[in-house]
Scaffold this active site. Sequence first.
Site, PDB file in Angstrom:
ATOM      1  N   HIS A 173     -10.488   7.009   1.528  1.00 46.38           N
ATOM      2  CA  HIS A 173      -9.107   6.889   1.057  1.00 46.38           C
ATOM      3  C   HIS A 173      -9.030   5.808  -0.014  1.00 46.38           C
ATOM      4  O   HIS A 173      -9.865   4.906  -0.049  1.00 46.38           O
ATOM      5  CB  HIS A 173      -8.170   6.526   2.225  1.00 46.38           C
ATOM      6  CG  HIS A 173      -8.512   5.202   2.849  1.00 46.38           C
ATOM      7  ND1 HIS A 173      -9.511   5.076   3.789  1.00 46.38           N
ATOM      8  CD2 HIS A 173      -8.029   3.956   2.635  1.00 46.38           C
ATOM      9  CE1 HIS A 173      -9.615   3.804   4.140  1.00 46.38           C
ATOM     10  NE2 HIS A 173      -8.731   3.094   3.455  1.00 46.38           N
TER      11      HIS A 173
ATOM     12  N   SER B 144     -15.592   1.049   5.192  1.00 43.29           N
ATOM     13  CA  SER B 144     -14.595   1.502   6.170  1.00 43.29           C
ATOM     14  C   SER B 144     -14.554   3.020   6.281  1.00 43.29           C
ATOM     15  O   SER B 144     -13.828   3.557   7.107  1.00 43.29           O
ATOM     16  CB  SER B 144     -13.198   0.983   5.801  1.00 43.29           C
ATOM     17  OG  SER B 144     -12.627   1.735   4.749  1.00 43.29           O
TER      18      SER B 144
ATOM     19  N   HIS C 126     -10.586   0.739  -2.924  1.00 45.18           N
ATOM     20  CA  HIS C 126     -11.959   0.741  -2.425  1.00 45.18           C
ATOM     21  C   HIS C 126     -12.958   1.371  -3.400  1.00 45.18           C
ATOM     22  O   HIS C 126     -12.609   2.339  -4.098  1.00 45.18           O
ATOM     23  CB  HIS C 126     -12.041   1.542  -1.121  1.00 45.18           C
ATOM     24  CG  HIS C 126     -11.194   1.032   0.002  1.00 45.18           C
ATOM     25  ND1 HIS C 126     -11.092  -0.303   0.326  1.00 45.18           N
ATOM     26  CD2 HIS C 126     -10.427   1.692   0.914  1.00 45.18           C
ATOM     27  CE1 HIS C 126     -10.299  -0.431   1.386  1.00 45.18           C
ATOM     28  NE2 HIS C 126      -9.872   0.759   1.751  1.00 45.18           N
TER      29      HIS C 126
ATOM     30  N   ASP D 174       0.793  -1.250   0.000  1.00 38.92           N
ATOM     31  CA  ASP D 174       0.000   0.000   0.000  1.00 38.92           C
ATOM     32  C   ASP D 174       0.821   1.294   0.000  1.00 38.92           C
ATOM     33  O   ASP D 174       0.506   2.229   0.749  1.00 38.92           O
ATOM     34  CB  ASP D 174      -0.953   0.013   1.202  1.00 38.92           C
ATOM     35  CG  ASP D 174      -1.957  -1.136   1.186  1.00 38.92           C
ATOM     36  OD1 ASP D 174      -1.848  -2.019   0.319  1.00 38.92           O
ATOM     37  OD2 ASP D 174      -2.852  -1.154   2.055  1.00 38.92           O
TER      38      ASP D 174
ATOM     39  N   ASP E 208      -4.715  -0.826  -1.542  1.00 33.77           N
ATOM     40  CA  ASP E 208      -6.067  -0.633  -1.061  1.00 33.77           C
ATOM     41  C   ASP E 208      -6.826  -0.058  -2.261  1.00 33.77           C
ATOM     42  O   ASP E 208      -6.373   0.920  -2.869  1.00 33.77           O
ATOM     43  CB  ASP E 208      -5.999   0.412   0.074  1.00 33.77           C
ATOM     44  CG  ASP E 208      -6.740   0.011   1.325  1.00 33.77           C
ATOM     45  OD1 ASP E 208      -7.008  -1.185   1.520  1.00 33.77           O
ATOM     46  OD2 ASP E 208      -7.041   0.922   2.123  1.00 33.77           O
TER      47      ASP E 208
ATOM     48  N   ALA F 266       0.433   0.590   6.126  1.00 35.83           N
ATOM     49  CA  ALA F 266       0.973   1.181   7.337  1.00 35.83           C
ATOM     50  C   ALA F 266       1.376   0.057   8.296  1.00 35.83           C
ATOM     51  O   ALA F 266       0.678  -0.941   8.390  1.00 35.83           O
ATOM     52  CB  ALA F 266      -0.088   2.079   8.000  1.00 35.83           C
TER      53      ALA F 266
ATOM     54  N   CYS G  78      -2.027  -2.479   7.640  1.00 33.75           N
ATOM     55  CA  CYS G  78      -1.913  -3.409   6.516  1.00 33.75           C
ATOM     56  C   CYS G  78      -0.608  -4.194   6.502  1.00 33.75           C
ATOM     57  O   CYS G  78      -0.589  -5.360   6.115  1.00 33.75           O
ATOM     58  CB  CYS G  78      -2.166  -2.680   5.205  1.00 33.75           C
ATOM     59  SG  CYS G  78      -3.911  -2.211   5.079  1.00 33.75           S
TER      60      CYS G  78
ATOM     61  N   LYS H   6      -6.972  -4.990  -3.101  1.00 33.17           N
ATOM     62  CA  LYS H   6      -7.714  -5.605  -1.987  1.00 33.17           C
ATOM     63  C   LYS H   6      -8.798  -4.669  -1.458  1.00 33.17           C
ATOM     64  O   LYS H   6      -8.738  -3.459  -1.689  1.00 33.17           O
ATOM     65  CB  LYS H   6      -6.760  -6.003  -0.862  1.00 33.17           C
ATOM     66  CG  LYS H   6      -6.019  -4.843  -0.263  1.00 33.17           C
ATOM     67  CD  LYS H   6      -5.012  -5.312   0.766  1.00 33.17           C
ATOM     68  CE  LYS H   6      -4.149  -4.198   1.272  1.00 33.17           C
ATOM     69  NZ  LYS H   6      -4.859  -3.130   1.972  1.00 33.17           N
TER      70      LYS H   6
ATOM     71  N   GLU I 122     -13.580  -5.582   3.973  1.00 33.64           N
ATOM     72  CA  GLU I 122     -12.400  -4.858   4.437  1.00 33.64           C
ATOM     73  C   GLU I 122     -11.254  -5.856   4.410  1.00 33.64           C
ATOM     74  O   GLU I 122     -11.447  -7.049   4.696  1.00 33.64           O
ATOM     75  CB  GLU I 122     -12.616  -4.301   5.848  1.00 33.64           C
ATOM     76  CG  GLU I 122     -11.410  -3.600   6.469  1.00 33.64           C
ATOM     77  CD  GLU I 122     -10.882  -2.406   5.646  1.00 33.64           C
ATOM     78  OE1 GLU I 122     -10.616  -2.574   4.441  1.00 33.64           O
ATOM     79  OE2 GLU I 122     -10.709  -1.331   6.240  1.00 33.64           O
TER      80      GLU I 122
HETATM   81  C1  VGL Z   1      -4.806   0.843   5.737  1.00 34.95           C
HETATM   82  C2  VGL Z   1      -6.308   1.848   7.150  1.00 34.95           C
HETATM   83  C3  VGL Z   1      -7.336   1.650   6.245  1.00 34.95           C
HETATM   84  C4  VGL Z   1      -3.383   0.430   5.469  1.00 34.95           C
HETATM   85  C5  VGL Z   1      -5.808   0.638   4.828  1.00 34.95           C
HETATM   86  O1  VGL Z   1      -2.991   0.305   4.275  1.00 34.95           O
HETATM   87  O2  VGL Z   1      -2.626   0.236   6.443  1.00 34.95           O
HETATM   88  N1  VGL Z   1      -5.062   1.449   6.901  1.00 34.95           N
HETATM   89  N2  VGL Z   1      -7.076   1.035   5.094  1.00 34.95           N
HETATM   90 ZN    ZN Z   2      -8.499   1.059   3.439  1.00 39.21          ZN
END
Ligand code: VGL
Ligand code: ZN
Length: 188
Positions: free
Chosen positions: A70, A59, A53, A9, A51, A130, A134, A95, A102
């Site tokens: 995001h 989420s 979405h 990510d 990510d 992060a 993730c 994903k 989620e």
């Molecule tokens: C993530 C919060 C929501 C990540 C993804 O990539 O860590 N964190 N969606």
């Molecule tokens: Zn996300």
Amino acid sequence: MKQALIAVDIQNDFCPGGSLAVADGDKIIAPANRLIKLFEQKGYPVFFTRDWHPADHSSFNENGGAWPPHCVAGTQGALFHKDLIVPERSFVISKAVEKNSEAYSGFQGTDLSVRLRSLGINDLVVIGLATDYCVKSTVMDAIQEGFAVTVISDAVGAVNVQPDDGEKAMLEMQKAGAKTAASSDFVI
Ligand code: VGL
Ligand code: ZN
């Protein structure tokens, strides 16, 4: 041991200026690129998760979720950071692509595990964003699936909803069996 690199990510929305920015998220790009080039030169596979979405994802705060909107598929925020090297022959794993799914982990609801196994990979090097969401989930699933895992400490970054979330996540991953290394110490 046959290795692959998993870059989790590294998208605009998780970098400074993005809607769910990791402080200094863009500082991981230089060490990430070094590793990406190293794997690429060796002919070892490089996987990028993202990510990805829908605009009405569950989420998002407006739908009762934990996060600001995001990484909406196809938007600027969902693109990989512009300085990130994404080699032609690498793999991209999207994903959490459906409203009610989620997936912090790159393994969840994707064919990542099948692809890795079909390439004979048993050893993963993990970088990205992060650390406390993730990256951690991806690492935990990888260990669960039987892969050896090394997390590169200077090529990950945490959201830190609580200030020590990133450190805690690193300890949890180590406790579960992940090794850690610095990108500068990393040789293949
Ligand atoms: C993530 C919060 C929501 C990540 C993804 O990539 O860590 N964190 N969606
Ligand atoms: Zn996300």
